[in-house]
Design a protein around this motif. Structure first.
Motif, short mmCIF file in Angstrom:
data_model
loop_
_atom_site.label_atom_id
_atom_site.label_comp_id
_atom_site.label_asym_id
_atom_site.label_seq_id
_atom_site.Cartn_x
_atom_site.Cartn_y
_atom_site.Cartn_z
N MET A 1 1.64 4.45 -2.87
CA MET A 1 1.26 5.73 -2.51
C MET A 1 2.66 6.61 -2.28
O MET A 1 2.46 7.67 -2.23
CB MET A 1 0.58 5.70 -1.04
N LEU A 16 0.80 -0.96 0.26
CA LEU A 16 -0.10 0.05 -0.03
C LEU A 16 0.79 1.27 -0.09
O LEU A 16 0.52 2.21 -0.71
CB LEU A 16 -0.84 -0.08 1.30
N TYR A 17 1.65 1.14 0.87
CA TYR A 17 2.67 2.25 0.99
C TYR A 17 3.64 2.46 -0.51
O TYR A 17 3.70 3.65 -1.11
CB TYR A 17 3.66 2.24 1.79
N LEU A 49 1.86 3.57 7.79
CA LEU A 49 1.46 4.92 6.66
C LEU A 49 2.12 6.01 7.47
O LEU A 49 2.63 6.92 6.80
CB LEU A 49 0.12 4.89 6.33
N ALA A 65 -3.73 12.95 3.09
CA ALA A 65 -5.22 12.88 3.17
C ALA A 65 -5.69 11.32 3.02
O ALA A 65 -6.57 10.92 3.84
CB ALA A 65 -5.80 13.54 1.72
N ILE A 66 -5.13 10.29 2.32
CA ILE A 66 -5.31 9.04 2.32
C ILE A 66 -4.74 8.27 3.64
O ILE A 66 -5.58 7.58 4.03
CB ILE A 66 -4.36 8.27 1.20
N THR A 67 -3.64 8.89 4.24
CA THR A 67 -3.35 8.10 5.61
C THR A 67 -4.38 8.69 6.71
O THR A 67 -4.81 7.80 7.42
CB THR A 67 -2.05 8.69 5.99
N LEU A 121 3.05 9.87 -4.47
CA LEU A 121 1.83 10.86 -4.37
C LEU A 121 2.42 12.00 -3.94
O LEU A 121 3.30 11.99 -3.19
CB LEU A 121 0.89 10.35 -3.67
N VAL A 124 -1.64 14.77 -0.83
CA VAL A 124 -2.53 13.41 -1.13
C VAL A 124 -2.32 12.33 -0.41
O VAL A 124 -3.15 11.40 0.19
CB VAL A 124 -2.53 13.06 -2.74
N TYR A 125 -0.90 12.03 -0.04
CA TYR A 125 -0.39 10.95 1.25
C TYR A 125 -1.04 11.27 2.33
O TYR A 125 -1.51 10.21 2.84
CB TYR A 125 1.28 10.78 1.26
N VAL A 179 -7.59 9.21 6.15
CA VAL A 179 -8.87 8.47 5.81
C VAL A 179 -8.35 6.96 6.24
O VAL A 179 -9.51 6.24 6.90
CB VAL A 179 -9.13 8.37 4.22
N VAL A 180 -7.40 6.54 6.23
CA VAL A 180 -7.02 5.01 6.51
C VAL A 180 -7.32 5.10 8.29
O VAL A 180 -7.66 4.23 8.80
CB VAL A 180 -5.68 4.49 6.33
#
Length: 162
Positions: free
Chosen positions: A46, A42-43, A93, A56-58, A49, A53-54, A60-61
């Motif tokens: 990512m 997954l990393y 992450l 933001a995804i982290t 990115l 964005v990184y 959300v996770v």
């Protein structure tokens, strides 16, 4: 005879699949380490990115992890069962935020995160013992990830490893 809590979960259920770290949490030994290993692909997806964005995804996770871990825990009838490893995915992450380039940094970050997650220095152990539900499952690994992130960045800034 008591039922195995894992029998209450199914990898075909998307929440269970994520909570079990794509199935890695089912490892018979060291499921937390296997859950952390499951975060590496997954990393890798990512890594290139933008920082925004990184992050933001982290985020959300981490936020989704509160629900994911809580739901799986309730479905199992066991708080923070070892097979629930989505928190390790989130923690790694976090550790890898702005990770320097190179496989050595992957190893350093991985080792530091596992060290903090296993040893649980204050306040990690305190939080782990007192905060329950999905937030409780997530918070100790989030803090372990922050501690590991700080250490990785300090090592990188020191120039010890080029």
């Amino acid at each position: 005879m008591s039922q195995n809590p894992l029998d209450k979960l199914s990898l075909s259920n998307p929440i269970h699949f994520l909570a079990l770290g794509f199935g890695s949490g089912l490892a018979p030994k060291a499921p937390g380490t296997f859950g952390t290993l499951a975060a590496l692909p997954l990393y890798w997806l990512m890594a290139d990115l933008s920082l925004g964005v990184y992050l933001a995804i982290t985020l959300v996770v981490c936020i989704a992890g509160i629900y994911i871990c809580d739901k799986a825990s309730k479905d199992m009838g066991v708080h923070d069962h070892g097979a629930i490893v989505w928190d390790e995915v989130a923690g790694l992450l976090i550790t890898f935020i702005m990770l320097p380039t190179g496989w050595i940094w992957w190893l350093i970050g991985f080792a530091l995160f596992r060290l903090f997650d296993i040893l649980k220095p204050w306040p990690i152990r305190w939080l782990d013992a007192r905060v329950h539900g999905g937030f409780g499952i997530m918070i100790d690994d989030i803090i372990a990830g922050i501690f590991a992130l700080i250490c990785v960045q300090a090592i990188a800034a020191s120039g010890i490893i080029a």
